[in-house]
Every structure is written in structure tokens, then in C-alpha cells.
Design a protein around this motif. Structure first.
Motif, PDB file in Angstrom:
ATOM      1  N   ALA A  33     -77.071   4.705  24.433  1.00 23.89           N
ATOM      2  CA  ALA A  33     -77.684   5.899  24.014  1.00 23.89           C
ATOM      3  C   ALA A  33     -77.216   7.051  25.188  1.00 23.89           C
ATOM      4  O   ALA A  33     -77.365   6.651  26.342  1.00 23.89           O
ATOM      5  CB  ALA A  33     -78.999   5.781  23.781  1.00 23.89           C
ATOM      6  N   VAL A  34     -76.928   8.392  24.862  1.00 25.56           N
ATOM      7  CA  VAL A  34     -76.449   9.126  25.928  1.00 25.56           C
ATOM      8  C   VAL A  34     -77.576   9.266  26.801  1.00 25.56           C
ATOM      9  O   VAL A  34     -78.899   9.716  26.101  1.00 25.56           O
ATOM     10  CB  VAL A  34     -76.043  10.563  25.327  1.00 25.56           C
ATOM     11  N   GLY A  35     -77.499   9.348  28.005  1.00 26.74           N
ATOM     12  CA  GLY A  35     -78.621   9.526  28.904  1.00 26.74           C
ATOM     13  C   GLY A  35     -79.587   8.225  29.226  1.00 26.74           C
ATOM     14  O   GLY A  35     -80.388   8.311  29.982  1.00 26.74           O
ATOM     15  N   ASP A  36     -79.372   7.307  28.590  1.00 23.88           N
ATOM     16  CA  ASP A  36     -80.021   5.954  28.912  1.00 23.88           C
ATOM     17  C   ASP A  36     -79.719   5.115  30.261  1.00 23.88           C
ATOM     18  O   ASP A  36     -78.364   4.950  30.316  1.00 23.88           O
ATOM     19  CB  ASP A  36     -80.255   5.204  27.531  1.00 23.88           C
ATOM     20  N   ARG A  37     -80.576   4.730  30.849  1.00 25.76           N
ATOM     21  CA  ARG A  37     -80.106   4.030  31.880  1.00 25.76           C
ATOM     22  C   ARG A  37     -79.042   4.270  32.853  1.00 25.76           C
ATOM     23  O   ARG A  37     -78.097   3.673  33.276  1.00 25.76           O
ATOM     24  CB  ARG A  37     -79.883   2.487  31.647  1.00 25.76           C
ATOM     25  N   GLN A  38     -79.023   5.611  33.321  1.00 25.58           N
ATOM     26  CA  GLN A  38     -78.023   6.128  34.184  1.00 25.58           C
ATOM     27  C   GLN A  38     -78.087   6.057  35.519  1.00 25.58           C
ATOM     28  O   GLN A  38     -77.241   5.897  36.193  1.00 25.58           O
ATOM     29  CB  GLN A  38     -78.084   7.638  34.026  1.00 25.58           C
ATOM     30  N   PRO A  66     -78.664  16.477  33.522  1.00 30.07           N
ATOM     31  CA  PRO A  66     -77.258  16.363  33.653  1.00 30.07           C
ATOM     32  C   PRO A  66     -76.618  17.728  33.939  1.00 30.07           C
ATOM     33  O   PRO A  66     -75.687  17.660  34.893  1.00 30.07           O
ATOM     34  CB  PRO A  66     -76.459  15.443  32.627  1.00 30.07           C
ATOM     35  N   ALA A  67     -76.991  18.641  33.522  1.00 28.42           N
ATOM     36  CA  ALA A  67     -76.402  19.872  33.633  1.00 28.42           C
ATOM     37  C   ALA A  67     -76.741  20.593  35.033  1.00 28.42           C
ATOM     38  O   ALA A  67     -75.821  20.946  35.890  1.00 28.42           O
ATOM     39  CB  ALA A  67     -77.001  21.020  32.923  1.00 28.42           C
ATOM     40  N   SER A  68     -78.045  20.445  35.684  1.00 28.24           N
ATOM     41  CA  SER A  68     -78.343  20.815  36.785  1.00 28.24           C
ATOM     42  C   SER A  68     -78.289  19.724  37.997  1.00 28.24           C
ATOM     43  O   SER A  68     -78.438  19.913  39.258  1.00 28.24           O
ATOM     44  CB  SER A  68     -79.768  21.357  36.992  1.00 28.24           C
ATOM     45  N   LEU A  80     -94.130  13.071  41.909  1.00 24.44           N
ATOM     46  CA  LEU A  80     -93.806  12.266  43.111  1.00 24.44           C
ATOM     47  C   LEU A  80     -92.796  12.614  43.815  1.00 24.44           C
ATOM     48  O   LEU A  80     -92.642  12.669  45.068  1.00 24.44           O
ATOM     49  CB  LEU A  80     -93.637  10.752  42.626  1.00 24.44           C
ATOM     50  N   LEU A  81     -91.669  12.899  43.190  1.00 28.08           N
ATOM     51  CA  LEU A  81     -90.451  13.483  43.773  1.00 28.08           C
ATOM     52  C   LEU A  81     -89.413  14.043  42.925  1.00 28.08           C
ATOM     53  O   LEU A  81     -89.331  13.587  41.633  1.00 28.08           O
ATOM     54  CB  LEU A  81     -89.665  12.366  44.463  1.00 28.08           C
ATOM     55  N   GLY A  82     -88.639  15.241  43.166  1.00 24.33           N
ATOM     56  CA  GLY A  82     -87.715  16.018  42.506  1.00 24.33           C
ATOM     57  C   GLY A  82     -86.789  16.333  43.401  1.00 24.33           C
ATOM     58  O   GLY A  82     -86.841  16.755  44.708  1.00 24.33           O
ATOM     59  N   GLY A  83     -85.679  16.485  42.927  1.00 23.54           N
ATOM     60  CA  GLY A  83     -84.306  16.809  43.831  1.00 23.54           C
ATOM     61  C   GLY A  83     -82.829  16.763  43.161  1.00 23.54           C
ATOM     62  O   GLY A  83     -82.949  16.005  42.202  1.00 23.54           O
ATOM     63  N   ASP A  84     -81.953  17.201  43.910  1.00 23.71           N
ATOM     64  CA  ASP A  84     -80.610  16.985  43.156  1.00 23.71           C
ATOM     65  C   ASP A  84     -79.949  15.709  43.521  1.00 23.71           C
ATOM     66  O   ASP A  84     -80.437  15.088  44.559  1.00 23.71           O
ATOM     67  CB  ASP A  84     -79.746  18.057  43.960  1.00 23.71           C
ATOM     68  N   ILE A  85     -79.196  15.361  42.365  1.00 26.35           N
ATOM     69  CA  ILE A  85     -78.493  13.962  42.645  1.00 26.35           C
ATOM     70  C   ILE A  85     -77.194  14.286  43.235  1.00 26.35           C
ATOM     71  O   ILE A  85     -76.342  15.032  42.266  1.00 26.35           O
ATOM     72  CB  ILE A  85     -78.484  13.372  41.445  1.00 26.35           C
ATOM     73  N   GLU A  86     -76.451  13.727  44.263  1.00 25.56           N
ATOM     74  CA  GLU A  86     -75.321  13.794  44.548  1.00 25.56           C
ATOM     75  C   GLU A  86     -74.626  12.389  44.705  1.00 25.56           C
ATOM     76  O   GLU A  86     -75.107  11.657  45.643  1.00 25.56           O
ATOM     77  CB  GLU A  86     -74.745  14.701  45.837  1.00 25.56           C
ATOM     78  N   PRO A  87     -73.460  11.952  44.191  1.00 22.21           N
ATOM     79  CA  PRO A  87     -73.024  10.766  44.452  1.00 22.21           C
ATOM     80  C   PRO A  87     -72.258  10.549  45.943  1.00 22.21           C
ATOM     81  O   PRO A  87     -71.661  11.801  46.065  1.00 22.21           O
ATOM     82  CB  PRO A  87     -71.866  10.506  43.249  1.00 22.21           C
ATOM     83  N   THR A  88     -72.307   9.367  46.126  1.00 28.31           N
ATOM     84  CA  THR A  88     -71.291   9.161  47.448  1.00 28.31           C
ATOM     85  C   THR A  88     -70.717   7.862  47.337  1.00 28.31           C
ATOM     86  O   THR A  88     -69.698   7.887  46.631  1.00 28.31           O
ATOM     87  CB  THR A  88     -72.408   9.330  48.525  1.00 28.31           C
ATOM     88  N   THR A  89     -70.896   6.928  48.141  1.00 32.80           N
ATOM     89  CA  THR A  89     -69.962   5.627  48.052  1.00 32.80           C
ATOM     90  C   THR A  89     -70.019   4.963  46.833  1.00 32.80           C
ATOM     91  O   THR A  89     -70.900   4.664  46.182  1.00 32.80           O
ATOM     92  CB  THR A  89     -70.491   4.682  49.222  1.00 32.80           C
TER      93      THR A  89
END
Length: 262
Positions: A33-38, A66-68, A80-89
Motif C-alpha cells: 500500500a502506498v505510504g505504508d511502512r515507509q 510526502p509532499a512536505s 510528541l515530535l514533528g519535523g522535516d525528514i531528510e535522508p542521508t547515509t
């Protein structure tokens, strides 16, 4: 051939192991499913962390846009926590010895610290480049099977959320899904091929909201079904896997049909 079953509930979560969402519909792809277990958690050795040994994840829900590229984690009405997701290694994760997936560690260490505090030891949040499903992209479970388990447990009901199945369906006899191995199923606008049984782990003994061990599911299942073979070895099996032959939308209330021309 109609089998008198309909989709009763759909269950997804953007972060593996956290509370489930129950949308009215899903877009099903070859990766699930789109968006599941990302997203999922790993320890310092790269081992996937599940709800089984981390009851601190109980009652925690995640939402991801996923847009933002913003992830938000809540417990009840509290953020509890919110913020941007940026991938790295980039990392390669072994999923139970059956497949490997490529993922990216989330750059901001605040996320790792947050989840480490929840589970009580150091873990890292990673984002799968496709999907972090365990064995197959789809899992199926009949409500009749859950009702039979409740009867065996001498309970009025068993909360099926503890089994974390993508598609729950109503109608048919208990464990009807066991007969679908290798069969082609039309579900909504998607076409699936039924697979083998799902071997259950100790996570199913935990209450989805509190994390407390409140039902000996594995003992109950084996008490009336015995120990059965699965792709993960012999054990307590409950529900089945499926692969996606043709992607498409699936909605609650959709009929499920077994093809007879294959």
C-alpha cells in the motif's frame, strides 16, 4: 468465483511498529500500500526493531506528508515530535533473512534520540526507498478466523489490530484464507496471488494500545491449529501472505473473488 467475502478493514502505518491507521481505501502497488511502512527503526547493528521487544512504541501514532516531507508523531492528542525528514547515509537492511531493502538513515539525530528514549536503547530512524514490508507486500486475515480465536480463548472478542494485517475481510468460514495459496484473487481494482501462512511472533501477545502482554496468542493458536510450516519456519500461523499481480485501488466494502480461469 465469488467467495462471499468483502474487505472489512484496511490497516497501514508510515512507521513500522507504531499504531495503525484504518483508511477507507488504499492504492496497492507491487510494493504494498502506498505510504505504508515507509519508515522503520534499526539498532546499531542494523537489526530491524519491531513492537515485539519494544513495548514503548505502544499507543504512538505517526503521520507523514510526502509532499512536505514532514513526519509527526503523537500519543492521543499530544504531539510528541514533528519535523522535516531528510535522508542521508544509505544502508542495506536484512528483512528476516528473506530479502534486503535499501534505505536511508534520517539525517536529523533528533529523530533517533526521540525513538531511542521511547524504546529505552539506541535506535535509528531510517526511510525505505520502497517499502519495509516483512515477507510479502500484502497480508490477509478473515474476521471469522479472529472470532474463532476469541472462541478458543473463551473471550467475547479479540482485537485484530494485534495481528497488523493489511487487509481484513468478512464472510466465509474460519481460516478460509489458508485455502488461497497459489490462487488468484480479485480484490477491488487489484489482483493478488495468495501465498503461504504468516508465522506469528510475540508482538501479537501485546495490547496494541498499552504494550502489555495480555493474551497468549501463540499458545492459543497452536492449541487448536497445531504448529505449521511457513516461510519463516514452523510455528503458530495465523493469516496469509499475498503478492500483487495487478496494482489498483482497494476500498472497504469491496468484494473478493477467486479467479477460476487461471
Amino acid at each position: 468465483m465469488s467467495i462471499g467475502t468483502t474487505v472489512a478493514r484496511l490497516s497501514v502505518t508510515p512507521v513500522k511498529g507504531l499504531l495503525l491507521h484504518h483508511p477507507d481505501s488504499i492504492e496497492l502497488t507491487a510494493q504494498g500500500a502506498v505510504g505504508d511502512r515507509q519508515f522503520y527503526l534499526v539498532d546499531d547493528t542494523g537489526k530491524v526493531q519491531s513492537f515485539t521487544h519494544n513495548p514503548g512504541l505502544a499507543g504512538v501514532r505517526a503521520e507523514y506528508d510526502p509532499a512536505s516531507r514532514r513526519l509527526r508523531v503523537t500519543r492521543g492528542d499530544q504531539v510528541l515530535l514533528g519535523g522535516d525528514i531528510e535522508p542521508t547515509t544509505m544502508v542495506v537492511t536484512d528483512m528476516w533473512g528473506l530479502r534486503t531493502i535499501r534505505s536511508d538513515v534520517v539525517a536529523d539525530p533528533v529523530w533517533g534520540t526521540f525513538f531511542s528514549d521511547l524504546v529505552g536503547r539506541r535506535v535509528h530512524l531510517v526511510q525505505a526507498r520502497e517499502s519495509a514490508y516483512d515477507v510479502r507486500p500484502v497480508t490477509l486475515l478473515g474476521t471469522s478466523s479472529v472470532e474463532e480465536l476469541a472462541r478458543q480463548a473463551n473471550r467475547s472478542r479479540v482485537d485484530s489490530r494485534r495481528f497488523r494485517m493489511l487487509i481484513e475481510f468478512s464472510g466465509g468460514e474460519p481460516h478460509l484464507e489458508d485455502s488461497w495459496d497459489g490462487k488468484v484473487l480479485e480484490v477491488g481494482h487489484a489482483v493478488l496471488r495468495g501465498g503461504g501462512p504468516v508465522k506469528r511472533c510475540a508482538a501479537t501477545t501485546r495490547n496494541p494500545d498499552s504494550g502489555a502482554v495480555d493474551l497468549q496468542t501463540l499458545r492459543l493458536i497452536t492449541s487448536y491449529r497445531g504448529r505449521r510450516d511457513s516461510v519463516l519456519g514452523v510455528g503458530a500461523t495465523f493469516g496469509v501472505y499475498a503478492d500483487v499481480i495487478e496494482p489498483g485501488r482497494i476500498c472497504v466494502g469491496d468484494c473478493m473473488t477467486v479467479r477460476t480461469d487461471t
